[in-house]
Design a protein around this motif. Structure first.
Motif, PDB file in Angstrom:
ATOM      1  N   ARG A  61      49.887  -1.698  50.399  1.00  0.00           N
ATOM      2  CA  ARG A  61      48.917  -1.768  51.021  1.00  0.00           C
ATOM      3  C   ARG A  61      48.527  -0.351  52.203  1.00  0.00           C
ATOM      4  O   ARG A  61      47.553  -0.393  53.087  1.00  0.00           O
ATOM      5  N   ARG A  62      49.982   0.424  52.668  1.00  0.00           N
ATOM      6  CA  ARG A  62      49.836   1.450  53.013  1.00  0.00           C
ATOM      7  C   ARG A  62      49.713   2.196  52.408  1.00  0.00           C
ATOM      8  O   ARG A  62      49.061   3.515  53.278  1.00  0.00           O
ATOM      9  N   ALA A  63      49.309   2.130  50.895  1.00  0.00           N
ATOM     10  CA  ALA A  63      48.401   3.438  50.531  1.00  0.00           C
ATOM     11  C   ALA A  63      47.886   2.871  49.435  1.00  0.00           C
ATOM     12  O   ALA A  63      47.749   3.533  48.309  1.00  0.00           O
ATOM     13  N   SER A  64      46.665   2.443  49.361  1.00  0.00           N
ATOM     14  CA  SER A  64      46.238   1.589  49.492  1.00  0.00           C
ATOM     15  C   SER A  64      44.763   3.196  48.249  1.00  0.00           C
ATOM     16  O   SER A  64      44.212   2.382  47.484  1.00  0.00           O
ATOM     17  N   ASP A  65      44.455   3.573  49.111  1.00  0.00           N
ATOM     18  CA  ASP A  65      43.888   4.598  48.102  1.00  0.00           C
ATOM     19  C   ASP A  65      44.352   5.445  46.701  1.00  0.00           C
ATOM     20  O   ASP A  65      43.431   5.654  45.384  1.00  0.00           O
ATOM     21  N   THR A  66      45.656   5.388  46.955  1.00  0.00           N
ATOM     22  CA  THR A  66      46.792   5.442  45.617  1.00  0.00           C
ATOM     23  C   THR A  66      46.002   4.139  44.823  1.00  0.00           C
ATOM     24  O   THR A  66      46.408   4.635  43.711  1.00  0.00           O
TER      25      THR A  66
ATOM     26  N   ALA B 259      57.899  -8.454  47.715  1.00  0.00           N
ATOM     27  CA  ALA B 259      57.238  -8.022  49.433  1.00  0.00           C
ATOM     28  C   ALA B 259      56.936  -6.675  49.442  1.00  0.00           C
ATOM     29  O   ALA B 259      55.919  -5.998  50.398  1.00  0.00           O
ATOM     30  N   LYS B 260      58.387  -5.825  49.023  1.00  0.00           N
ATOM     31  CA  LYS B 260      58.124  -4.878  49.374  1.00  0.00           C
ATOM     32  C   LYS B 260      56.962  -3.613  48.839  1.00  0.00           C
ATOM     33  O   LYS B 260      56.518  -2.802  49.263  1.00  0.00           O
ATOM     34  N   ALA B 261      57.185  -3.736  47.671  1.00  0.00           N
ATOM     35  CA  ALA B 261      56.121  -3.494  46.770  1.00  0.00           C
ATOM     36  C   ALA B 261      54.525  -4.016  46.952  1.00  0.00           C
ATOM     37  O   ALA B 261      53.824  -2.180  47.244  1.00  0.00           O
ATOM     38  N   LEU B 262      54.017  -4.758  47.753  1.00  0.00           N
ATOM     39  CA  LEU B 262      53.208  -4.993  47.915  1.00  0.00           C
ATOM     40  C   LEU B 262      53.073  -4.192  49.387  1.00  0.00           C
ATOM     41  O   LEU B 262      51.490  -3.929  49.916  1.00  0.00           O
ATOM     42  N   ASP B 263      53.880  -4.799  50.038  1.00  0.00           N
ATOM     43  CA  ASP B 263      53.896  -3.703  51.479  1.00  0.00           C
ATOM     44  C   ASP B 263      52.721  -1.614  51.321  1.00  0.00           C
ATOM     45  O   ASP B 263      52.512  -1.279  52.237  1.00  0.00           O
ATOM     46  N   GLU B 264      54.029  -1.538  50.461  1.00  0.00           N
ATOM     47  CA  GLU B 264      53.513   0.624  50.288  1.00  0.00           C
ATOM     48  C   GLU B 264      52.098  -0.284  49.542  1.00  0.00           C
ATOM     49  O   GLU B 264      51.206   0.692  49.507  1.00  0.00           O
TER      50      GLU B 264
END
Length: 254
Positions: free
Chosen positions: A26-31, A19-24
Motif C-alpha cells: 500500500r505504501r509503495a503502490s507504484d512499485t 498484513a505487513k506485506a500488504l501495508d508495504e
C-alpha cells in the motif's frame, strides 16, 4: 478504503506476515501497480511463509539452548584440525539424523568441539528438527533436581522426543551409579528414535573407564558407539590462536 480493515483482519487471524506485506504494498503502490493480482497475492503468501519460518526457527533455537551462536557456514575447515571436507559436508546434510545415527567429536581442549556441535545443532533447527543441548555435568544435576521434585520422568520424556541431543563435555569425571543409570535410560529411550552428538576430550577407547561400572559401560557404549560417526580433532588450540596478542608498545603507555 478496505486496506486498513483487511490488515487488521489478517493480524486477527494470525497472518502477521501477510498484513505487513500488504501495508508495504500500500505504501509503495507504484512499485507493485504493474503486477497481476496473482503475483501480488504470491508476494503476500511468500512473506507469511518467511515470517512463520523465522518464528518457528526462533522457537526451536530457544528450546535447544545452544551454548554458542554457531552456524555451519562459519566452520573453519582450513585450519589443520583433522576435519575432512567430505565428512563435514555429510554431517551438515543431516541425513544421519534421519537415520538416527550418532556423532562422537573428540580431541584436546580448544579445538572447537562444542562449537562444531552447536553449529550442527543450529543447522538441525533450521531443518525444522527438535534439538536439545546439555553440558553433561549440568544435565545430571538437572536430573537429580527433577528426581527430587517429581519431574524426572517428564524430563526424560522430553529428552526422548528430541531428534538431536547434544551432550557436551562428556567424561570430565567418572559417573556415579545414579548418573550411569540415567545415561543408560536416556540412550535406551532414544535408540532408533533420535541422534546424539557427544563431545569429549577423552578418546573413545577411554570412555569405558569414565563410565565406571563395566557391565553398564558395555550397555551404554553399545547404544552410543556402534552406529556413530567419529570426528577426531587434533592440532593447535583454536582458542589459543584467537587469544594471541601482540606485545604492547611502551611508547603508547606514556
Amino acid at each position: 478504503m478496505l486496506t486498513h480493515p483487511t490488515s487488521d483482519r489478517l493480524e486477527a487471524l494470525g497472518f502477521i506476515g501477510m498484513a505487513k506485506a500488504l501495508d508495504e504494498q500500500r505504501r509503495a503502490s507504484d512499485t507493485f501497480e504493474n503486477l497481476s493480482f496473482e503475483e501480488r497475492l504470491g508476494l503476500l503468501v511468500d512473506r507469511e511463509a518467511a515470517e512463520r519460518g523465522a518464528k518457528k526457527l526462533a522457537t526451536r533455537l530457544r528450546f535447544a539452548s545452544l551454548r554458542q551462536a554457531a552456524c555451519v557456514e562459519d566452520i573453519d575447515i582450513r585450519s589443520p584440525r583433522g576435519i575432512d571436507k567430505t565428512v563435514m559436508a555429510h554431517l551438515i546434510d543431516g541425513g544421519w539424523i534421519d537415520r538416527h545415527e550418532n556423532l562422537l567429536i573428540t580431541g584436546p581442549t580448544g579445538l572447537g568441539k562444542s562449537w562444531i556441535a552447536c553449529a550442527l545443532g543450529h543447522k538441525a533447527c533450521r531443518d525444522d528438527r527438535r534439538v536439545m543441548y546439555h553440558r553433561v555435568p549440568r544435565l545430571f544435576q538437572a536430573l537429580a533436581i527433577a528426581r527430587g521434585d517429581g519431574r524426572h520422568a517428564r524430563v526424560l520424556k522430553s529428552i526422548e522426543r528430541t531428534e538431536l541431543l547434544i551432550l557436551d563435555d562428556w567424561g570430565l569425571s567418572v559417573l556415579t551409579a545414579v548418573e550411569r543409570r540415567d545415561l543408560l535410560e536416556i540412550l535406551e529411550d532414544r535408540q532408533g528414535r533420535g541422534s546424539t552428538i557427544v563431545t569429549s576430550q577423552l578418546p573413545v577407547d577411554q570412555w569405558h573407564e569414565a563410565i565406571g561400572d563395566p557391565t553398564l559401560a558395555d550397555a551404554i557404549l553399545d547404544r552410543l558407539v556402534h552406529n556413530a560417526h567419529r570426528l577426531n580433532l587434533s592440532g593447535e588450540s583454536m582458542r589459543r590462536k584467537m587469544n594471541t596478542t601482540k606485545p604492547l608498545d611502551p611508547s603508547r603507555l606514556a
